[in-house]
Scaffold this active site. Structure first.
Site, PDB file in Angstrom:
ATOM      1  N   ASP A  13       0.855  -1.176   0.000  1.00 39.09           N
ATOM      2  CA  ASP A  13       0.000   0.000   0.000  1.00 39.09           C
ATOM      3  C   ASP A  13       0.901   1.239   0.000  1.00 39.09           C
ATOM      4  O   ASP A  13       2.108   1.143   0.273  1.00 39.09           O
ATOM      5  CB  ASP A  13      -0.901  -0.022   1.237  1.00 39.09           C
ATOM      6  CG  ASP A  13      -1.935   1.089   1.227  1.00 39.09           C
ATOM      7  OD1 ASP A  13      -2.448   1.413   0.141  1.00 39.09           O
ATOM      8  OD2 ASP A  13      -2.218   1.639   2.302  1.00 39.09           O
ATOM      9  N   ASP A  15      -0.289   5.051   1.045  1.00 41.62           N
ATOM     10  CA  ASP A  15      -0.550   5.929   2.195  1.00 41.62           C
ATOM     11  C   ASP A  15      -0.523   5.121   3.486  1.00 41.62           C
ATOM     12  O   ASP A  15      -1.204   4.109   3.614  1.00 41.62           O
ATOM     13  CB  ASP A  15      -1.902   6.617   2.047  1.00 41.62           C
ATOM     14  CG  ASP A  15      -1.919   7.633   0.920  1.00 41.62           C
ATOM     15  OD1 ASP A  15      -1.013   8.473   0.886  1.00 41.62           O
ATOM     16  OD2 ASP A  15      -2.829   7.569   0.078  1.00 41.62           O
TER      17      ASP A  15
END
Length: 259
Positions: A13, A15
């Site tokens: 991922d 953020d």
């Protein structure tokens, strides 16, 4: 991780794992450098559909993080690929930004508000009452309802912002129609990411900061999962879920030596 095959591919991922509110998380630069030098397939995943991979690559570069655009997989790309597989050369009314509209154009879709096959809802910082009203009327008239991702809030330097999931709930309340969410935690997004990277779930790992999206999506796709504690999920939150990550680490810096 010792009970599984050696890691050959990495999915992570963005953020909360590599960056936080526009600032690189310590260890992210070294982790990405190790990945590039290793030659192992890797992808940076994001449920945010606002930006194209080229935009995101440039934004990350401005923070000192080098990620080639071909190593970025967004919910917008996953949504466009899904719609192309369902109804090739279809039509859609889109609420979203360039990341989503560009992906749909490239998938052969025509964007229109005249009897579209789909209403596609993505992320934007400028949701308008007029656009939402049009979407509601088109869905009531028979358009199928698709959302890029179910995230109800998103981060910003000023605090949380309402995101696609929250706006989707408004449309559902007005129409009685539930959307199909393409992004995480839908395993569809993870499988497409694995295919894009040329990876296999048995030798791939998913790194994320959210139990309810990243970790469950990786787990359901048959991957190893690593939760980092630099994002939305805290160590005390982990025990609240009926599933567990393969391991929990403080930050991406703890994974550099595993690449």
């Amino acid at each position: 991780m010792a009970d599984r095959k050696p890691i050959e591919s990495w999915l992570t991922d963005m953020d909360g794992v590599l960056i936080h509110e526009g600032t690189p998380i310590p260890g992210a630069e070294e982790f990405l450098r190790r990945l590039r030098e290793s030659g192992k397939p890797f992808l940076v995943l994001t449920n945010n559909s606002i930006y194209t991979p080229r935009d995101l690559s440039a934004r990350l570069a401005g923070m000192g993080l080098e990620v080639p655009e071909e190593c970025i997989w967004t919910s917008a790309l996953a949504t466009a690929k899904f719609l192309k597989s369902q109804r090739p050369n279809g039509t859609a009314y889109v609420i979203g930004e360039a990341g989503l509209t560009t992906a749909l154009y490239q998938a052969g879709y025509v964007l229109t508000d005249n009897n579209p096959d789909y209403v596609v809802l993505g992320e934007t910082r400028t949701y308008s009452f007029e656009a939402l009203t049009k979407a509601i009327r088109l869905i009531n008239a028979g358009a199928r309802f698709i959302c890029t991702n179910p995230d109800e809030t998103g981060p910003s330097t000023e605090g949380v912002l309402p995101a696609t999931g929250s706006v989707a709930a408004l449309i559902t309340k007005a129409t009685g129609v539930d959307p199909y969410f393409v992004g995480k935690p839908n395993p569809l997004m993870m499988r497409e990411a694995l295919n894009t990277a040329g990876a296999h779930s048995e030798t791939a790992v998913m790194i994320g900061d959210r139990m309810d999206t990243d970790i469950v999506a990786g787990m359901e796709a048959g991957m190893e999962t690593v939760l980092v504690l630099t994002g939305l999920t805290s160590a005390s939150d982990v025990e609240r879920f009926p599933y567990r990550p393969t391991r929990v680490v403080k930050s991406i810096a703890d994974l550099v030596e595993l690449v």
